[in-house]
Design a protein around this motif. Structure first.
Motif, mmCIF file in Angstrom:
data_model
loop_
_atom_site.group_PDB
_atom_site.id
_atom_site.type_symbol
_atom_site.label_atom_id
_atom_site.label_comp_id
_atom_site.label_asym_id
_atom_site.label_seq_id
_atom_site.Cartn_x
_atom_site.Cartn_y
_atom_site.Cartn_z
ATOM 1 N N SER A 163 0.814 -1.300 0.070
ATOM 2 C CA SER A 163 0.027 -0.006 0.130
ATOM 3 C C SER A 163 0.724 1.250 0.039
ATOM 4 C CB SER A 163 -1.039 -0.054 1.161
ATOM 5 O OG SER A 163 -1.841 -1.337 1.158
ATOM 6 N N VAL A 164 1.760 1.217 0.575
ATOM 7 C CA VAL A 164 2.998 2.218 0.662
ATOM 8 C C VAL A 164 3.396 2.578 -0.669
ATOM 9 C CG1 VAL A 164 5.115 3.217 1.504
ATOM 10 C CG2 VAL A 164 3.317 2.078 3.276
ATOM 11 N N ALA A 165 3.780 1.451 -1.360
ATOM 12 C CA ALA A 165 4.413 1.420 -2.487
ATOM 13 C C ALA A 165 3.287 1.970 -3.718
ATOM 14 C CB ALA A 165 4.817 0.052 -3.168
ATOM 15 N N VAL A 204 12.026 0.801 -4.951
ATOM 16 C CA VAL A 204 11.652 -0.023 -4.036
ATOM 17 C C VAL A 204 11.233 0.827 -2.690
ATOM 18 C CG1 VAL A 204 12.474 -1.699 -2.200
ATOM 19 C CG2 VAL A 204 13.101 -1.773 -4.829
ATOM 20 N N VAL A 205 10.011 0.786 -2.071
ATOM 21 C CA VAL A 205 9.725 1.529 -0.938
ATOM 22 C C VAL A 205 9.277 0.744 0.114
ATOM 23 C CG1 VAL A 205 7.900 3.320 -0.510
ATOM 24 C CG2 VAL A 205 8.534 3.078 -2.932
ATOM 25 N N ARG A 206 9.889 1.216 1.356
ATOM 26 C CA ARG A 206 9.667 0.681 2.619
ATOM 27 C C ARG A 206 8.582 1.298 3.313
ATOM 28 N NH1 ARG A 206 14.570 -0.511 3.782
ATOM 29 N NH2 ARG A 206 15.143 0.951 5.036
ATOM 30 N N ASP A 207 7.847 0.562 4.397
ATOM 31 C CA ASP A 207 6.790 1.326 4.898
ATOM 32 C C ASP A 207 7.607 2.295 5.889
ATOM 33 O OD1 ASP A 207 4.578 1.906 6.493
ATOM 34 O OD2 ASP A 207 4.520 0.254 7.728
ATOM 35 N N GLY A 208 7.236 3.356 5.971
ATOM 36 C CA GLY A 208 7.909 4.446 6.842
ATOM 37 C C GLY A 208 8.846 5.387 6.386
ATOM 38 N N GLN A 209 9.139 4.984 5.056
ATOM 39 C CA GLN A 209 10.423 5.679 4.211
ATOM 40 C C GLN A 209 9.870 6.650 3.142
ATOM 41 O OE1 GLN A 209 12.021 2.699 1.214
ATOM 42 N NE2 GLN A 209 13.384 3.251 2.823
#
Length: 285
Positions: free
Chosen positions: A17-19, A142-147
């Motif tokens: 969902s963050v991505a 690439v996206v990580r939760d919180g970043q």
């Protein structure tokens, strides 16, 4: 328009969902459509693992319908939240890395969350991320939760290789879209021993001059983007990870030389993907 599409690896997890949110922001700036790709891998005849639905045998009409409803709802919700962005979803069968690599040939960008469930479980901890970033036919973010930072400059690692030059153009375009500065990080290695004629300031000046030459065509295309060039000795991975603390995106090429040599097969890309404090874009040839 498929070549302009932003493809999102989606499985309903938090990181997916963050991505998706990151991809929607990118689409809002670029005008590109977004496609959610749920990749379903059935592992054994006994059953499969998928988010939001009960375990069952694949293919199974009820299970597939539940997955399609999950993806369809996510696409509809995203489109409702971003009325100016075209969003659609699709379910694919097969190994996630292979399917995403194949589908990336039809996309302008592929966006992945770092850890999911189902087909994307342990994405960054194992071979999937390395395989996708190494073999995708388009840039991979690439996206990580919180970043998913929305402030700060765009940072790009550059070593003068063809791959790095493509990353430079990608980064400049992202900076222009976001109306933020571009920071170019040139990492160089001091010579072994202590040569009498070694002058680190002279080396740094020559590296900055080389970067200026590489930037010239992009400055013509994006004249309003402020650019900062940093030419420093050290470890490319650690310096880029540190630079990510104040950045909203770090961009690197797929294969470089010098400080970025063998990036996708060694420690630099994996350290960035695992430890960067902002999303990471890997730009393929």
């Amino acid at each position: 328009m498929s070549g302009e599409e932003i493809l999102v690896g989606y499985d309903g997890s938090t990181d997916a969902s963050v991505a998706l949110d990151w991809a929607l922001d990118e689409a809002g700036r670029s005008g590109r459509p977004v496609r959610l790709a749920y990749v379903f891998e059935w592992l054994t005849v006994a059953g499969w693992v998928g988010p939001g639905v009960a375990p069952g045998i694949w293919p199974d009409e009820t299970a597939r319908r539940q997955v399609e409803e999950l993806v369809g709802k996510a696409a509809a919700d995203a489109a409702a939240e971003r009325p100016g962005v075209t969003v659609r979803g699709e379910v694919f069968d097969g190994p996630p890395a292979l399917v995403l690599q194949e589908r990336s040939a039809e996309a302008g960008m592929l966006v992945l969350g770092s850890r999911g469930h189902g087909g994307f479980g342990g994405l960054l901890a194992g071979s999937t991320a390395v395989s996708v970033t190494a073999h995708a036919h388009c840039p991979v973010v690439v996206v990580r939760d919180g970043q998913a930072a929305t402030s700060g400059p765009v940072v790009v690692g550059s070593d003068g290789s063809d791959s790095a030059l493509r990353a430079l153009g990608f980064a400049m375009e992202r900076a222009a879209q976001r109306d933020v500065p571009l920071r170019v990080l040139r990492v160089w290695s001091p010579p072994g021993g202590s040569p009498a004629d070694f002058d680190p300031e002279d080396v740094a000046a020559k590296q900055r001059t080389a970067v200026e030459a590489e930037l010239a065509p992009w400055r013509e295309t994006f004249p309003d983007v402020p650019v900062e060039i940093s030419a420093v000795p050290g470890s490319a991975a650690s310096l880029l990870v540190e630079a990510s603390r104040s950045a909203q995106l770090v961009v690197v090429g797929s294969r470089g030389r010098g400080g970025l040599r063998g990036m996708l097969l060694g420690s630099v890309s994996q350290q960035l993907i695992q430890h960067a404090h902002c999303p990471v874009a890997v730009v393929r040839e």
